[in-house]
Write an enzyme that holds these catalytic residues in place. Structure first.
Site, PDB file in Angstrom:
ATOM      1  N   LYS A 159       2.215  -0.238   6.854  1.00  0.00           N
ATOM      2  CA  LYS A 159       3.113   0.107   5.747  1.00  0.00           C
ATOM      3  C   LYS A 159       4.542   0.317   6.226  1.00  0.00           C
ATOM      4  O   LYS A 159       5.502  -0.023   5.529  1.00  0.00           O
ATOM      5  CB  LYS A 159       2.586   1.348   5.029  1.00  0.00           C
ATOM      6  CG  LYS A 159       1.331   1.099   4.204  1.00  0.00           C
ATOM      7  CD  LYS A 159       0.894   2.355   3.473  1.00  0.00           C
ATOM      8  CE  LYS A 159      -0.232   2.053   2.483  1.00  0.00           C
ATOM      9  NZ  LYS A 159      -1.444   1.542   3.126  1.00  0.00           N
ATOM     10  N   LYS A 200       1.890   9.413   3.188  1.00  0.00           N
ATOM     11  CA  LYS A 200       0.931   8.326   3.075  1.00  0.00           C
ATOM     12  C   LYS A 200       0.610   7.757   4.454  1.00  0.00           C
ATOM     13  O   LYS A 200       1.504   7.542   5.267  1.00  0.00           O
ATOM     14  CB  LYS A 200       1.510   7.245   2.170  1.00  0.00           C
ATOM     15  CG  LYS A 200       0.555   6.128   1.824  1.00  0.00           C
ATOM     16  CD  LYS A 200       0.968   5.362   0.561  1.00  0.00           C
ATOM     17  CE  LYS A 200       2.402   4.902   0.604  1.00  0.00           C
ATOM     18  NZ  LYS A 200       2.738   4.060  -0.558  1.00  0.00           N
ATOM     19  N   GLY A 215      -6.803   2.876  -0.601  1.00  0.00           N
ATOM     20  CA  GLY A 215      -7.829   3.576  -1.370  1.00  0.00           C
ATOM     21  C   GLY A 215      -7.561   5.050  -1.545  1.00  0.00           C
ATOM     22  O   GLY A 215      -8.471   5.823  -1.829  1.00  0.00           O
ATOM     23  N   GLY A 216      -6.293   5.475  -1.355  1.00  0.00           N
ATOM     24  CA  GLY A 216      -5.956   6.881  -1.546  1.00  0.00           C
ATOM     25  C   GLY A 216      -6.243   7.758  -0.349  1.00  0.00           C
ATOM     26  O   GLY A 216      -5.939   8.961  -0.375  1.00  0.00           O
ATOM     27  N   HIS A 262       2.054   0.737 -11.666  1.00  0.00           N
ATOM     28  CA  HIS A 262       1.669  -0.118 -10.541  1.00  0.00           C
ATOM     29  C   HIS A 262       1.726  -1.554 -11.040  1.00  0.00           C
ATOM     30  O   HIS A 262       0.865  -2.000 -11.801  1.00  0.00           O
ATOM     31  CB  HIS A 262       0.255   0.237 -10.074  1.00  0.00           C
ATOM     32  CG  HIS A 262      -0.232  -0.565  -8.915  1.00  0.00           C
ATOM     33  ND1 HIS A 262      -0.726   0.018  -7.771  1.00  0.00           N
ATOM     34  CD2 HIS A 262      -0.305  -1.897  -8.707  1.00  0.00           C
ATOM     35  CE1 HIS A 262      -1.084  -0.933  -6.919  1.00  0.00           C
ATOM     36  NE2 HIS A 262      -0.841  -2.104  -7.477  1.00  0.00           N
ATOM     37  N   GLU A 271       2.803  -5.738  -4.087  1.00  0.00           N
ATOM     38  CA  GLU A 271       2.656  -4.611  -4.993  1.00  0.00           C
ATOM     39  C   GLU A 271       3.941  -3.791  -5.045  1.00  0.00           C
ATOM     40  O   GLU A 271       4.555  -3.517  -4.016  1.00  0.00           O
ATOM     41  CB  GLU A 271       1.482  -3.733  -4.550  1.00  0.00           C
ATOM     42  CG  GLU A 271       0.161  -4.501  -4.502  1.00  0.00           C
ATOM     43  CD  GLU A 271      -1.037  -3.593  -4.347  1.00  0.00           C
ATOM     44  OE1 GLU A 271      -0.849  -2.380  -4.128  1.00  0.00           O
ATOM     45  OE2 GLU A 271      -2.169  -4.092  -4.438  1.00  0.00           O
ATOM     46  N   ARG A 325      -4.579 -11.220   0.857  1.00  0.00           N
ATOM     47  CA  ARG A 325      -5.884 -11.787   0.487  1.00  0.00           C
ATOM     48  C   ARG A 325      -5.904 -12.025  -1.017  1.00  0.00           C
ATOM     49  O   ARG A 325      -4.953 -11.694  -1.720  1.00  0.00           O
ATOM     50  CB  ARG A 325      -7.003 -10.812   0.854  1.00  0.00           C
ATOM     51  CG  ARG A 325      -6.778  -9.424   0.263  1.00  0.00           C
ATOM     52  CD  ARG A 325      -7.934  -8.485   0.491  1.00  0.00           C
ATOM     53  NE  ARG A 325      -7.621  -7.103   0.213  1.00  0.00           N
ATOM     54  CZ  ARG A 325      -7.554  -6.565  -1.004  1.00  0.00           C
ATOM     55  NH1 ARG A 325      -7.765  -7.299  -2.065  1.00  0.00           N
ATOM     56  NH2 ARG A 325      -7.272  -5.274  -1.161  1.00  0.00           N
TER      57      ARG A 325
END
Length: 770
Positions: free
Chosen positions: A164, A206, A212-213, A256, A323, A341
């Site tokens: 990230k 993060k 997935g949180g 989102h 995203e 993907r």
């Protein structure tokens, strides 16, 4: 299909090890074969498709890839774990190979075994699906070393986008807006605290490597930062083996929004428009739609341009998703991450473009240019995807597992997206104008529905993998018609055996704010009371219908075409022809009191009914018949209806008691799709016997659901105290600790670490102190 089944049956009879391939073929000498050429709009010379591909995945995505491969005449190779031996993807593939036991680490994540199957089967390429090894750069590299094509991006792009922090540095350099924050390598707690002060609260901590949180914490104030940081780092280390985090400004009313991009090996890249995935639970998507509601053509163009720039910045190849976090208050958007993907929600993009994205993946992997230019890509109508999960929304969406005892789904209208003609090639159209579009809602589009599933009735939703059962995908002329089609499809989707989110999805699709497109990632929390209304007591009409179902299945109405005494006098007494019965029924709640329902047959198929509730209600002259073992037709209060009722018997290992999972349960689906579960209490003599059994095994601990035994903390002869942890179970990636209900000595241990246990199995027996 029959051949596959017969071989598996033979193997089970002769004792052949299940890890043998279903069909053995000679390995291909060449790693790259030839196939029939397909016309391409951009090049008259193209490379043929692969002859055979391996799908390194399971469930609905494996089935999805197989369908496209069959359409193109490409042979498919499936892999499966021991518990997936009879799964749908195994039966649908041309060949299938077992690669190990159920845990993913021993099967679907074993690169060496997958590559070995490629060699044995002669597969020329591997489609990774999503999850498992789909974003594993090492896997892509190892395939390349073996001369096998990875149907996905180059490993360098996976590495760059997998971090990230690195990805955001790359995006910033490419002119893609990023959320203000700290993405550096220095992880000193004081430095991170200082950076949070600069950014301004609230902030989001993060995990750099994750999803997935996991490893994610929202911090509203400085006083909570250090505790939240420590917690996020611990979770990140446990989940991903890396404790590094980043700190960003937290957007309080975010959406989102993600853009589907596609790129080829020739440097071409296009946007296939955006999707809105804002409505989530546990930081995971639950419903998606395309295009995103409420976006102006200018904003859509900007999103698409930035997403394409992101793909080009890492020399991307294949299908990818960029995203973004969209701020509802400022209408600004920021790069969040790139998924390298095919996404779970790709079908909604297919529905509004009329394209097959898996076919595009195969084209690009073969070395061909993108089939369409940006200006040729359609944007027609609106589409939704609803994910059907085995989970309990009223219990914080905790996953469930077990067999699909009953599955009745709406009938799909399409296998692939409806055909939408591509737009004519316009050389005068600028790059900006090609993406500056509004969805075409003027063209007449008939509502359509696809069902993407990897399980059929009787299949087991296990504890080892994601609990998604299926995806309902609908398309309509506009958002309103698409949403109407979604609600109808959800009404017709019926499952018994595991808890599902179908009822919740129905409430969501009918919610006023959702209908108006007022979506945000905090939607469920904001509208919780509307989405989870209080559970009402079953109506007298419903109890009457349940009682009729029980009576008619045990005393069916005989056909009038036969008039022998053996058919006309079924179950009748010679002292009279009137059939009377009282049936006790209660809600699926151990604390609820049963309600007596009295039935009197006044003529074949007609009944007088009294429901002895707090306010007794009488129904006279009710006509009723069983259309099928699960379909009841009634005329009650002048209304003729046909409803579905499915009986679920208790596990034989459960002694009769006042707990509803030891009773027969009736799952009643109304005409509108509402599901109500009722229970039929056992008779007094069975309760008495059950109490004797339970009293003699007061210290017995049983599996509350199908589970994997993670740890057994006791041995025979050990002394335990009441409340002491005895066994740790895992189901659907969630751990459950079973504790001793009495103080005493361990008398028996009926399980071992790593063993799968069925619901109701006795795991440990403790002899209580006298």
């Amino acid at each position: 299909m029959k051949y596959a089944r017969s071989l598996q049956t033979k193997a089970s009879v002769t004792g052949v090890i299940m890890c043998q391939p279903r069909m053995l073929v000679q390995p291909a000498v060449s790693r790259r074969g030839f196939a029939t050429a397909v016309q391409n709009t951009l090049s008259s010379e193209r490379r043929p498709h692969f002859d055979k591909i391996l799908i390194a995945n399971r469930g609905e995505i494996a089935c999805r890839v197989i369908r496209t491969a069959k359409k193109l005449g490409i042979k498919t190779v499936a892999i499966y774990s021991e518990v997936d031996a009879n799964s749908l993807h195994v039966l649908e593939a041309d060949e299938a190979y077992c690669i190990g036991p159920a845990p993913s680490a021993d099967s679907y994540l074993r690169m060496d075994k997958i590559i070995d199957v490629c060699r044995r089967s002669g597969a020329q390429a591997v489609h990774p699906g999503y999850g498992f090894l789909s974003e594993n750069a090492k896997f892509a590299e190892r395939l390349a070393e073996e001369g096998i094509v990875f149907i996905g991006p180059p490993s360098s792009a996976i590495v760059s986008m997998g971090s990230k922090s690195e990805s955001k540095n790359i995006m910033s350099a490419a002119g893609v807006p990023c959320v203000p924050g700290y993405h550096g390598a220095n992880q000193d707690a004081e430095l991170l605290f200082a950076e949070a002060e600069k950014i301004g609260y609230p902030v989001l901590i993060k995990a750099i490597h994750g999803g997935g949180g996991k490893g994610m914490r929202v911090v509203p104030s400085a006083s909570q930062f250090k505790d939240a940081l420590a917690s996020a780092q611990r979770e990140s280390l446990k989940s991903f083996g890396d404790a590094d985090v980043l700190v960003e400004k937290y957007i309080e009313r975010p959406r989102h929004i993600e853009v589907q991009v596609f790129a080829d090996t020739l440097g071409n890249a296009v946007s296939l428009w955006e999707r809105d995935c804002s409505v989530q639970r546990r930081n995971q998507k639950i419903i998606e739609e395309a295009p995103a509601p409420g976006l102006s053509p200018e904003l859509r163009a900007d999103l698409s341009a930035k997403a394409v720039a992101a793909a080009k910045a890492v020399n991307y190849v294949g299908a990818g998703t960029v995203e973004f976090i969209f701020d509802n208050d400022t209408e600004k958007f920021y790069f969040m991450e790139m998924n390298t993907r095919l996404q779970v929600e790709h079908p909604v993009t297919e529905m509004i473009t009329g394209l097959d994205l898996v076919e595009w993946q195969l084209e690009v992997a073969a070395g061909n240019p993108l089939p369409l230019l940006q200006a040729q890509i359609p944007l027609v109508g609106h589409a939704f995807e609803a994910r059907i999960y085995a989970e309990n929304p009223r219990n914080d969406f905790l996953p469930d597992s077990g067999p699909l005892l009953y599955l009745d789904t709406p009938k799909p209208t399409h296998v692939f997206a409806p055909l939408i003609p591509s737009l004519p090639h316009n050389t005068s159209c600028s790059e900006l104008d090609s993406v500056k579009r509004s969805p075409d809602t003027s063209t007449h589009v008939a509502p359509s529905m696809r069902l993407e599933q990897g399980f059929t009735q009787g299949a087991q939703i296990g504890v080892f993998y994601d609990p998604m059962i299926a995806k309902l995908v609908v398309h309509g002329r506009d958002r309103t018609s698409a949403l109407r089609a979604l609600r109808r499809a959800l009404e017709e989707y019926k499952v018994v055996g595991v808890s599902t989110n179908v009822e919740f999805l129905r409430m969501l699709a009918g919610n006023g704010a959702f209908i108006n497109g007022e979506v945000e990632t905090g939607f469920i929390k904001k509208h919780y009371e509307d989405l989870f209304p209080a559970v009402e007591s079953p109506s007298a009409e419903l109890l009457a219908q349940a009682a009729l179902f029980v009576a008619l299945r045990e005393h069916p109405i005989q056909s009038t075409s036969l008039s022998t005494p053996w058919t006309t006098l079924t179950s009748r007494r010679f002292g009279g022809d009137i059939y009377e019965r009282t049936i006790s029924i209660q809600p699926d709640d151990a604390s609820a009191d049963p309600t007596r329902v009295s039935l009197k047959s006044i003529s074949p198929g007609h009944f007088d009914i009294v429901v002895h509730s707090a306010s007794p209600k009488t129904f006279t002259g009710v006509s009723a018949r069983l259309v099928s073992p699960t379909r009841l037709s009634t005329t009650l209060n002048g209304a003729s209806t046909e409803i579905t009722i499915v009986s679920q018997r208790p596990p034989p290992s459960h002694p009769a008691s006042r707990v509803t999972n030891t009773m027969e349960r009736l799952h009643v689906f109304s005409v509108s799709g509402t599901k109500t579960t009722l229970a039929i209490p056992p008779p007094a003599y069975l309760l008495s016997l059950g109490q004797d059994v339970l009293a003699s095994s007061k210290g017995a601990l049983r599996a509350p659901m199908p589970s994997l035994v993670v740890e057994v903390k006791v041995s025979i002869g050990d002394r335990v105290e009441k409340g002491q942890p005895v066994v740790v179970l895992e189901s659907m990636k969630t751990e459950t600790v079973l504790r001793a209900e009495v103080a005493g000595v361990v008398n028996a241990v009926g399980c071992a670490k790593g063993e799968m246990v069925e619901e109701g199995r006795e795991l440990v027996d403790i002899k209580e102190d006298e």
